[in-house]
Scaffold this motif. Structure first.
Motif, mmCIF file in Angstrom:
data_model
loop_
_atom_site.group_PDB
_atom_site.id
_atom_site.type_symbol
_atom_site.label_atom_id
_atom_site.label_comp_id
_atom_site.label_asym_id
_atom_site.label_seq_id
_atom_site.Cartn_x
_atom_site.Cartn_y
_atom_site.Cartn_z
ATOM 1 N N ARG A 126 0.815 -1.222 0.000
ATOM 2 C CA ARG A 126 0.000 0.000 0.000
ATOM 3 C C ARG A 126 0.847 1.269 0.000
ATOM 4 O O ARG A 126 0.605 2.187 0.772
ATOM 5 N N LYS A 127 1.818 1.341 -0.881
ATOM 6 C CA LYS A 127 2.651 2.533 -1.007
ATOM 7 C C LYS A 127 2.598 3.009 -2.457
ATOM 8 O O LYS A 127 2.353 2.250 -3.380
ATOM 9 N N LEU A 128 2.856 4.302 -2.644
ATOM 10 C CA LEU A 128 3.039 4.878 -3.973
ATOM 11 C C LEU A 128 4.538 5.043 -4.181
ATOM 12 O O LEU A 128 5.274 5.316 -3.231
ATOM 13 N N TYR A 129 4.985 4.919 -5.432
ATOM 14 C CA TYR A 129 6.411 4.931 -5.697
ATOM 15 C C TYR A 129 6.796 5.871 -6.830
ATOM 16 O O TYR A 129 6.030 6.095 -7.754
ATOM 17 N N SER A 130 8.007 6.362 -6.721
ATOM 18 C CA SER A 130 8.670 7.063 -7.801
ATOM 19 C C SER A 130 9.970 6.296 -8.023
ATOM 20 O O SER A 130 10.736 6.094 -7.080
ATOM 21 N N VAL A 131 10.209 5.837 -9.246
ATOM 22 C CA VAL A 131 11.370 5.007 -9.541
ATOM 23 C C VAL A 131 12.343 5.762 -10.440
ATOM 24 O O VAL A 131 11.952 6.337 -11.447
ATOM 25 N N PHE A 132 13.599 5.743 -10.051
ATOM 26 C CA PHE A 132 14.676 6.337 -10.841
ATOM 27 C C PHE A 132 15.564 5.189 -11.327
ATOM 28 O O PHE A 132 15.928 4.329 -10.533
ATOM 29 N N ALA A 133 15.901 5.173 -12.598
ATOM 30 C CA ALA A 133 16.742 4.125 -13.167
ATOM 31 C C ALA A 133 17.930 4.743 -13.882
ATOM 32 O O ALA A 133 17.760 5.630 -14.720
ATOM 33 N N ARG A 134 19.129 4.274 -13.542
ATOM 34 C CA ARG A 134 20.329 4.786 -14.219
ATOM 35 C C ARG A 134 20.274 4.455 -15.705
ATOM 36 O O ARG A 134 20.514 5.307 -16.541
ATOM 37 N N HIS A 135 19.996 3.199 -16.023
ATOM 38 C CA HIS A 135 19.857 2.774 -17.421
ATOM 39 C C HIS A 135 18.367 2.641 -17.705
ATOM 40 O O HIS A 135 17.808 1.546 -17.740
ATOM 41 N N ARG A 136 17.766 3.784 -17.890
ATOM 42 C CA ARG A 136 16.314 3.860 -18.054
ATOM 43 C C ARG A 136 15.813 3.055 -19.244
ATOM 44 O O ARG A 136 14.734 2.469 -19.196
ATOM 45 N N ASP A 137 16.594 3.003 -20.303
ATOM 46 C CA ASP A 137 16.187 2.254 -21.492
ATOM 47 C C ASP A 137 16.092 0.753 -21.236
ATOM 48 O O ASP A 137 15.485 0.029 -22.012
ATOM 49 N N VAL A 179 13.519 -8.460 -19.827
ATOM 50 C CA VAL A 179 14.462 -7.395 -20.165
ATOM 51 C C VAL A 179 15.714 -7.606 -19.322
ATOM 52 O O VAL A 179 15.644 -7.615 -18.095
ATOM 53 N N SER A 180 16.866 -7.788 -19.989
ATOM 54 C CA SER A 180 18.110 -7.974 -19.244
ATOM 55 C C SER A 180 18.537 -6.647 -18.630
ATOM 56 O O SER A 180 18.265 -5.575 -19.179
ATOM 57 N N GLN A 181 19.209 -6.722 -17.494
ATOM 58 C CA GLN A 181 19.670 -5.539 -16.783
ATOM 59 C C GLN A 181 21.192 -5.475 -16.856
ATOM 60 O O GLN A 181 21.869 -6.443 -16.523
ATOM 61 N N PRO A 182 21.751 -4.342 -17.291
ATOM 62 C CA PRO A 182 23.209 -4.247 -17.454
ATOM 63 C C PRO A 182 23.929 -4.080 -16.116
ATOM 64 O O PRO A 182 23.371 -3.549 -15.147
ATOM 65 N N VAL A 183 25.170 -4.531 -16.081
ATOM 66 C CA VAL A 183 26.026 -4.252 -14.933
ATOM 67 C C VAL A 183 26.109 -2.737 -14.817
ATOM 68 O O VAL A 183 26.246 -2.033 -15.819
ATOM 69 N N GLY A 184 25.971 -2.231 -13.608
ATOM 70 C CA GLY A 184 25.962 -0.790 -13.384
ATOM 71 C C GLY A 184 24.557 -0.223 -13.256
ATOM 72 O O GLY A 184 24.401 0.948 -12.918
ATOM 73 N N GLN A 185 23.535 -1.043 -13.502
ATOM 74 C CA GLN A 185 22.157 -0.565 -13.322
ATOM 75 C C GLN A 185 21.951 -0.215 -11.852
ATOM 76 O O GLN A 185 22.343 -0.965 -10.963
ATOM 77 N N VAL A 186 21.383 0.938 -11.615
ATOM 78 C CA VAL A 186 21.017 1.376 -10.274
ATOM 79 C C VAL A 186 19.555 1.788 -10.322
ATOM 80 O O VAL A 186 19.144 2.533 -11.211
ATOM 81 N N LEU A 187 18.787 1.283 -9.375
ATOM 82 C CA LEU A 187 17.383 1.656 -9.252
ATOM 83 C C LEU A 187 17.161 2.220 -7.859
ATOM 84 O O LEU A 187 17.602 1.636 -6.876
ATOM 85 N N VAL A 188 16.510 3.365 -7.796
ATOM 86 C CA VAL A 188 16.129 3.965 -6.525
ATOM 87 C C VAL A 188 14.617 4.108 -6.559
ATOM 88 O O VAL A 188 14.060 4.733 -7.461
ATOM 89 N N LYS A 189 13.981 3.512 -5.580
ATOM 90 C CA LYS A 189 12.526 3.502 -5.521
ATOM 91 C C LYS A 189 12.106 4.262 -4.261
ATOM 92 O O LYS A 189 12.228 3.754 -3.152
ATOM 93 N N GLU A 190 11.668 5.517 -4.453
ATOM 94 C CA GLU A 190 11.165 6.297 -3.318
ATOM 95 C C GLU A 190 9.770 5.794 -2.983
ATOM 96 O O GLU A 190 8.947 5.586 -3.869
ATOM 97 N N SER A 191 9.514 5.616 -1.710
ATOM 98 C CA SER A 191 8.254 5.064 -1.234
ATOM 99 C C SER A 191 7.487 6.137 -0.458
ATOM 100 O O SER A 191 8.055 6.797 0.416
ATOM 101 N N TYR A 192 6.206 6.306 -0.815
ATOM 102 C CA TYR A 192 5.367 7.316 -0.169
ATOM 103 C C TYR A 192 4.105 6.688 0.401
ATOM 104 O O TYR A 192 3.548 5.764 -0.191
#
Length: 154
Positions: free
Chosen positions: A11-22, A33-46
């Motif tokens: 029950r949270k809302l999220y904003s997701v930031f992806a280094r390799h957005r594509d 979808v394969s994820q490259p080495v160096g992928q960083v995901l930050v998921k802010e939770s509200y």
């Protein structure tokens, strides 16, 4: 909004930031979808807050100015769920994942997990069992993507 019924993501809302957005899976596609080495995901939770009828802006963000990286690069703090509208209110924390080479010791097949409080305190990092338990079943190399979250779990 998370589809999880219980646990840390429930029950949270999220904003997701992806280094390799594509490479981030924004929609359910026919192939993983394969994820490259160096992928960083930050998921802010509200924490979600129900908005009274008529109090929400035109949906979704029709008057939003053009974002710096294109019209899809934005944070719209509102979510329509049927006839209800929710607003992202107070920050509940953040989840961070990083992909390094899969052979890296102390990782989950190359993934490092972390959790952060709203005040910025790191509460876990590394091979976090509660993260690993769900993410091992994710379709996109331990990444669920938008609209692909599990029905239950943390």
């Amino acid at each position: 909004m998370s589809a999880a019924e219980d646990g840390g993501h429930a029950r949270k809302l999220y904003s997701v930031f992806a280094r390799h957005r594509d490479r981030y899976p924004f929609a359910q596609g026919p192939e993983p979808v394969s994820q490259p080495v160096g992928q960083v995901l930050v998921k802010e939770s509200y924490h979600p807050e129900l908005v009274e009828k008529g109090a929400a802006p035109e949906f979704p963000g029709a008057s939003r100015p053009e974002a710096p990286h294109g019209p899809e690069d934005h944070f719209d703090p509102y979510l329509r769920d049927g006839d209800r509208v929710y607003r992202a209110s107070r920050l509940a924390g953040a989840y961070v994942v990083l992909k390094v080479t899969p052979e890296t010791p102390g990782t989950d097949a190359g993934w490092v997990y972390g959790t952060v409080t709203p005040e910025g305190e790191v509460t876990s990092a590394g091979r976090v069992a509660s993260c690993m338990g769900c993410h091992e079943s994710a379709r996109h190399e331990r990444v669920f993507g938008i609209g692909i979250a599990p029905a239950t779990g943390p």
